[in-house]
Scaffold this motif. Structure first.
Motif, PDB file in Angstrom:
ATOM      1  N   ALA A 165       0.882  -1.171   0.000  1.00 37.75           N
ATOM      2  CA  ALA A 165       0.000   0.000   0.000  1.00 37.75           C
ATOM      3  C   ALA A 165       0.912   1.210   0.000  1.00 37.75           C
ATOM      4  N   ILE A 166       1.439   1.495  -1.181  1.00 39.99           N
ATOM      5  CA  ILE A 166       2.426   2.553  -1.341  1.00 39.99           C
ATOM      6  C   ILE A 166       1.751   3.785  -1.941  1.00 39.99           C
ATOM      7  N   SER A 167       2.218   4.958  -1.545  1.00 42.02           N
ATOM      8  CA  SER A 167       1.760   6.231  -2.096  1.00 42.02           C
ATOM      9  C   SER A 167       0.237   6.354  -1.994  1.00 42.02           C
ATOM     10  N   ALA A 168      -0.454   6.445  -3.128  1.00 36.02           N
ATOM     11  CA  ALA A 168      -1.909   6.594  -3.096  1.00 36.02           C
ATOM     12  C   ALA A 168      -2.580   5.402  -2.431  1.00 36.02           C
ATOM     13  N   GLY A 169      -1.962   4.229  -2.495  1.00 37.19           N
ATOM     14  CA  GLY A 169      -2.501   3.059  -1.808  1.00 37.19           C
ATOM     15  C   GLY A 169      -2.498   3.243  -0.303  1.00 37.19           C
ATOM     16  N   ALA A 170      -1.432   3.840   0.247  1.00 39.48           N
ATOM     17  CA  ALA A 170      -1.381   4.130   1.679  1.00 39.48           C
ATOM     18  C   ALA A 170      -2.459   5.127   2.062  1.00 39.48           C
ATOM     19  N   TYR A 171      -2.688   6.096   1.207  1.00 38.16           N
ATOM     20  CA  TYR A 171      -3.711   7.115   1.470  1.00 38.16           C
ATOM     21  C   TYR A 171      -5.097   6.478   1.559  1.00 38.16           C
ATOM     22  N   LEU A 172      -5.402   5.542   0.663  1.00 38.51           N
ATOM     23  CA  LEU A 172      -6.695   4.864   0.720  1.00 38.51           C
ATOM     24  C   LEU A 172      -6.828   4.051   1.999  1.00 38.51           C
ATOM     25  N   ALA A 173      -5.754   3.355   2.385  1.00 38.98           N
ATOM     26  CA  ALA A 173      -5.799   2.554   3.608  1.00 38.98           C
ATOM     27  C   ALA A 173      -6.001   3.435   4.838  1.00 38.98           C
ATOM     28  N   MET A 174      -5.383   4.615   4.853  1.00 36.45           N
ATOM     29  CA  MET A 174      -5.512   5.514   5.996  1.00 36.45           C
ATOM     30  C   MET A 174      -6.945   6.015   6.164  1.00 36.45           C
ATOM     31  N   ASN A 175      -7.718   6.025   5.102  1.00 37.04           N
ATOM     32  CA  ASN A 175      -9.104   6.476   5.172  1.00 37.04           C
ATOM     33  C   ASN A 175     -10.060   5.380   5.614  1.00 37.04           C
TER      34      ASN A 175
END
Length: 460
Positions: A105-115
């Motif tokens: 979950a890198i970059s934009a993937g991390a952002y989605l997970a954080m939400n």
């Protein structure tokens, strides 16, 4: 005097007790609704096509009565605008969302997970490294960096997670003691994410993660994108859109130059059709964009065959460009791509016109016959010396045609009568380049009337 208890009343009481007990025994207990889990894959690149697919997936999960949505994440990132659109979808969802990070979950993937409401990670998975990068190598706009940093912070605040970790994923200049030094980005393994309370646990399987959240016995429904959605996701990629437009415009231009071959035209129509199909499925465009584009093509074709003084062609170019821009997910991007596609297509079509234009429709519109000397044609000159010469027609004279005199071909006209092919004719009048002939009688020259030579020709 006391009365003895009535056995009749006692029997009635026993009967009522029996009926009450029987009612509760035979009446089935109200069963709890079966728990269901809706699993949505978030794989590969995050782009605009994925955002459109997830909208459909979230709606389908809601319609099916799912009690929890699982985002099965394994991505190295993607576009910021697409990620923000998906994040808004996650935040506004009435159904809790679990982010199960299976790989990265890198970059934009991390952002989605954080939400997401919960984060669960598989062994060997990672999360973080959300620094903004520019694909063309140019410096990233500071406004974009500031926006992305605020978005990551807002995602952490929304779900009550450590804001410093979110900022450290974006800004390498942020120092977090015990996590990273200045100049590095936060990128956590599964175990590290659990230690910093970013993830709820490490689970080898999705079933294990669901067991942790109380959905171990729930029925699982996997979201399957339709064929149309898969095609739309591919053709709406920023790297595919320019290619489709360039090939489409080149194909149509080549079909005008080489009509009847069909292959260039089919390729052009297929590429442009895929472009508009993907945009419509993804929700970027409606039929009005397609109608504008088709109308523009019709106007461009009409400009070739109708004298419009460039008005039809100008309107056609405007209609085509407007249709393409309207079908793009972003107006600015659509304008840039359209200009690049038009420029490259114009160069390629110009080359095709130069080397293959004689094979196409232009050969029908332009007169290319050449009167060569080898074929018997002679340049314009004083022809008065040919007066009264006898030749033979090689085409019918109706009254104009062609005749041969002394082995050379000349355009001639008869004196009004029809003269068939192979008839001996004699020149009776010459006016500039106009040669008037008369059929020679079959019995010889005796009956042929030779007119008097005009005074202006007496010096020949």
């Amino acid at each position: 005097m006391m009365r003895a208890p009535s056995w009749r009343g006692f029997r009635v009481l026993l009967l009522l007790l029996f009926c009450w007990t029987t009612f509760f025994v035979l009446t089935p207990a109200k069963a709890e609704p079966a728990k269901s889990v809706f699993v949505i894959p978030v794989q590969n690149e995050i782009e605009t096509g994925l955002a459109a697919t997830l909208k459909h997936a979230f709606q389908e999960a809601k319609d099916s009565g799912a009690q929890v949505i699982v985002l099965d994440i394994n991505t190295l990132g993607g576009r910021i605008d697409a990620a923000v659109e998906i994040a808004d979808l996650i935040r506004s969802s009435n159904v809790p969302v679990i982010a199960y990070i299976r790989g990265h979950a890198i970059s934009a993937g991390a952002y989605l997970a954080m939400n997401a409401t919960h984060i669960a990670m598989a062994p060997g998975s990672t999360i973080g490294a959300a620094e903004v990068r520019n694909s063309d190598g140019e410096p990233v706009d500071p406004k974009v960096v500031a926006f992305w940093r605020s978005e990551m912070t807002a995602a952490a605040e929304f779900q009550g997670r450590d804001e410093k970790l979110a900022v450290g994923m974006v800004d390498r200049n942020t120092e977090i003691p015990g996590v990273k030094e200045r100049g590095e980005l936060v990128s956590l393994s599964a175990q590290q994410a659990v230690e910093h309370n970013l993830a709820d646990g490490v689970f080898p399987t999705l079933q294990g993660a669901l067991q942790n959240y109380g959905f171990g016995q729930a029925s699982i429904q996997d979201f399957q994108p339709s064929v149309a959605e898969k095609i739309a996701r591919f053709v709406t990629k920023p790297t595919v859109i320019p290619l489709l437009l360039i090939l489409g415009l080149i194909g149509l231009g080549a079909e005008l130059l080489l009509p009847g071959h069909f292959v260039p035209g089919l390729i052009g129509v297929a590429c442009l059709g895929l472009y508009f199909f993907g945009s419509m499925v993804a929700g970027f465009a409606g039929w009005e964009a397609v109608i504008l584009f088709v109308a523009g093509i019709i106007l461009l074709v009409a400009e070739i065959f109708v004298v419009g003084f460039g008005i039809l062609g100008t309107l056609g170019v405007l209609a085509v460009g407007t249709g393409v821009v309207m079908a793009a997910y972003d107006t600015t991007y659509g304008i840039k791509v359209m200009l690049v596609a038009l420029a490259l297509a114009a160069v390629v079509v110009a080359v095709l016109f130069k080397y293959f234009g004689h094979l196409g429709v232009w050969n029908r519109l332009i007169h290319t016959d050449v009167q060569e000397k080898a074929a018997g044609y002679t340049p314009n000159r004083n022809l008065r010396h040919m007066l009264y010469q006898v030749g033979r027609t090689v085409t019918p004279l109706r009254p104009a045609g062609t005749a041969v005199f002394n082995g050379q071909r000349f355009d001639v006209v008869s004196d009004g009568a029809f003269v068939p092919v192979g008839t001996d004719v004699q020149i009776v009048l010459i006016e500039g380049t106009r040669i008037v002939v008369k059929a020679k009688p079959k019995d010889g020259d005796a009956n042929l009337v030779i007119p008097r030579l005009p005074e202006e020709q007496s010096d020949i």
